[in-house]
Scaffold this active site. Structure first.
Site, PDB file in Angstrom:
ATOM      1  N   CYS A   2       0.845  -1.185   0.000  1.00 53.36           N
ATOM      2  CA  CYS A   2       0.000   0.000   0.000  1.00 53.36           C
ATOM      3  C   CYS A   2       0.884   1.238   0.000  1.00 53.36           C
ATOM      4  CB  CYS A   2      -0.928   0.040   1.224  1.00 53.36           C
ATOM      5  SG  CYS A   2      -2.051  -1.368   1.311  1.00 53.36           S
ATOM      6  N   GLY A  74       2.764  -3.064   3.439  1.00 57.44           N
ATOM      7  CA  GLY A  74       3.625  -4.236   3.475  1.00 57.44           C
ATOM      8  C   GLY A  74       2.880  -5.507   3.785  1.00 57.44           C
ATOM      9  N   ASP A  98      -3.653  -9.113   7.942  1.00 60.77           N
ATOM     10  CA  ASP A  98      -2.443  -8.932   8.746  1.00 60.77           C
ATOM     11  C   ASP A  98      -2.404  -7.536   9.346  1.00 60.77           C
ATOM     12  OD1 ASP A  98      -2.087  -7.929   6.129  1.00 60.77           O
ATOM     13  OD2 ASP A  98       0.086  -8.079   6.259  1.00 60.77           O
TER      14      ASP A  98
END
Length: 607
Positions: A2, A74, A98
């Site tokens: 991102c 990430g 995540d």
């Protein structure tokens, strides 16, 4: 993956500054084409652009939990274990992402959360209760993160362009920034633009009303290596098996970047093996080639063979679904492509066709896949570059990559500088200063001496300086088209383990990358296993150099270039008339990029 951006100001109400905060966030659209978000509070504006990889529906950002607001870029590869650990501690999760695991890790462990993460990441957390900002970057610096302190707070973003979209950030280049730009070194925290900084790999930056403080949560350390060669090879393979398995997790199409060298072939073969064992089909792979390159290939100082024959051999061996991306000189010199490359990098880096081809490769891949595995960084980890093995380079009292024949090809642009400017900059002195700074950081073992001591230094220089140049390039070119590139060889567990293996083990078979070759021996054809290192290809088409010289000649005839403040026009004219060569190509690439950069970025020179 991102793009993130944000602004903290303790003396103004940033809810009234949404337009500026949105402009900062919009610059990250290339990194996050799938979604966007902007969260504001009296003293914080947190922006996010999303490239959806895991939990496509549930991973929207900025994400809020308790008093914490997270904007995150990430992948954390141990997020499932992290979720289980945090759930046992009483945390409830609403998504499979995540991102949420990282956010709850902060709620549990505060600024110490990074020690619990395995992955590539750069993120910012605004703590509304304590009114402070936390910036965190992964251990190896795979994902970028920049910040710009202001009088009353800080600006931050995944790339400089996000920060420069705010009027508080001045676009100034001073002498030290120009030295960094011209020197082919990568000084930790240096961002070239005056007043801007890069979060160092393995660093946490904390910003509050009391000011800014920094903390290293990870850095390379030295300790005795207890394992013999067979055990070391076994451990390397076990680590690679685990790393690739973790990095195959994706809710979107995934592929491998394949060059036919040992590094990318090992990753591709491991991915193919694991996908077959999980009944998930075969791996898809992509490579770059140039029209006529293989047929007309001429060996040079660094490349003895073309990639394509080896690429095809590995693709057959691994039963990969392979595609060659074939480019021509017209595409490489296309002004739109070169402009996009400059926009992606934010700086005039001067390697021209190798950036353009990487950008075009990733753009083509993005039509098929959203995630790619890369063999990047294996040379730094295992000692693959030829200058690791050349006595003159190893013993040189400078960065080894600057001490080999042909090194001037990387720094050729400095020969075009005006004489008085070149004298004042003292680039040789700057490189020496940065080299001494890096050497002073090396963690030596007690009693370590001789060649082993020096090779620890050489390895450290590559793992903290040289690798940053390549990781930044790969991140910028891939994220410019919304492609996430994962780098298994940068897993910190592997880096730590191999860094501490003696150099005698890393070269036990008399070759470069002995440990990796042995660990991948059952995966690869013999020809690829024994192939000599060949760097990323550069076009050898004479038409490219002719076009480059023509564009530089046209620029020199215009007479209105802002680059004339730095460049001696007579030297540039003489270079344009010289026969093509690596150093000439670099100099002219840098000339064209400097001109475009100074114009487009409206850079103020303060030399």
């Amino acid at each position: 993956m991102c793009g993130i951006a944000g602004w903290v100001d303790f003396d103004r109400d940033l809810r009234q500054e949404r337009e500026t905060a949105q402009a900062m966030t919009d610059t990250m659209a290339c990194r996050g084409p799938d979604d966007e978000g902007l969260w504001t509070a009296p003293h914080a504006a947190i922006g996010h652009r999303r490239l959806a990889i895991i939990d496509l529906a549930g991973g929207r950002q900025p994400m809020v939990a308790g008093d914490a607001v997270l904007t995150y870029s990430g992948e954390v590869y141990n997020f499932e274990e992290l979720r289980a650990e945090l759930s046992a501690l009483g945390h409830d999760f609403r998504t499979r992402s995540d991102t949420e695991a990282v956010l709850h890790a902060y709620l549990e462990w505060g600024e110490n959360l990074a020690e619990h993460l395995n992955g590539m990441y750069a993120f910012a957390i605004w703590d509304s209760r304590a009114e402070h900002l936390v910036l965190v970057r992964d251990r190896m610096g795979i994902k970028p993160l920049y910040y710009y302190p202001t009088q009353n707070g800080v600006l931050f973003g995944s790339e400089p362009k996000a920060i420069l979209a705010n009027p508080l950030a001045r676009r100034v280049l001073d002498a030290d920034g120009l030295r960094e730009l011209m020197s082919f070194v990568k000084t930790p925290e240096h961002a070239v633009f005056t007043g801007m900084y890069e979060v160092r790999p393995g660093q946490v930056v904390h910003v509050s009303r009391d000011g800014l403080r920094k903390r290293r949560y990870w850095q390379l350390d030295s300790h005795e290596h207890p394992d013999d060669i067979p055990q070391t090879v076994k451990t390397v393979r076990e680590l690679l098996d685990d790393i690739v398995a973790r990095q195959l997790i994706s809710d979107v199409p995934l592929c491998a970047l394949l060059s036919g060298g040992l590094d990318s072939s090992a990753i591709t073969a491991l991915a193919a093996k694991q996908l077959r064992e999980q009944n998930l089909g075969t791996v898809r792979s992509f490579s770059v080639d140039f029209a006529g390159y293989t047929e007309n290939f001429k060996p040079d100082l660094t490349r003895s063979t073309p990639d394509t024959p080896y690429v095809h051999e590995l693709a057959r061996h691994a039963r990969a679904d392979h595609t060659d991306i074939v480019l021509d000189s017209g595409e490489l010199m296309d002004p739109g492509v070169r402009s996009a490359v400059l926009r992606a990098r934010d700086l005039p880096m001067g390697i021209g066709d190798m950036d353009s081809s990487l950008y075009l490769l990733f753009k083509a891949i993005r039509g098929h896949s959203t995630v790619a595995l890369s063999g990047e960084s294996a040379d730094e980890v295992f000692g693959g570059y030829r200058w690791f093995h050349e006595r003159e380079a190893v013993e040189a009292d400078t960065f080894p990559w600057l001490a080999i024949p042909g090194a001037s090809a990387h720094i050729g642009a400095e020969r075009l500088l005006k004489d008085d400017l070149g004298h004042d900059l003292d680039l040789a002195g700057y490189r020496d200063e940065r080299y001494r700074q890096a050497l002073a950081e090396v963690p030596h073992l007690p009693g370590e001496s001789g060649h082993e001591r020096r090779m620890r230094e050489v390895s450290y220089l590559h793992l903290t300086r040289f690798v940053q140049i390549l990781l930044d390039r790969k991140d910028r070119m891939s994220m410019a088209v919304g492609l996430e590139v994962r780098v298994p060889f940068c897993d910190h567990r592997l880096v730590e383990y191999v860094f501490n293996a003696p150099w005698s083990q890393k070269t036990f078979d008399g070759r470069e990358k002995s440990l990796l070759r042995a660990a991948a021996a059952d995966l690869l054809p013999e020809g690829i296993l024994q192939r000599v290192k060949s760097p990323y290809p550069a076009t050898q088409d004479p038409a490219y150099d002719r076009a480059l010289h023509d564009q530089a000649r046209a620029l020199l005839q215009q007479g209105d270039s802002p680059a004339a403040q730095l460049i001696d026009w007579d030297k540039a004219r003489a270079t344009v008339e010289q026969p093509p060569g690596p150093s000439t190509r670099t100099a002219l690439e840098r000339l064209l990029q400097l001109d475009q950069w100074l114009r487009r970025y409206e850079v103020e020179l303060a030399l």
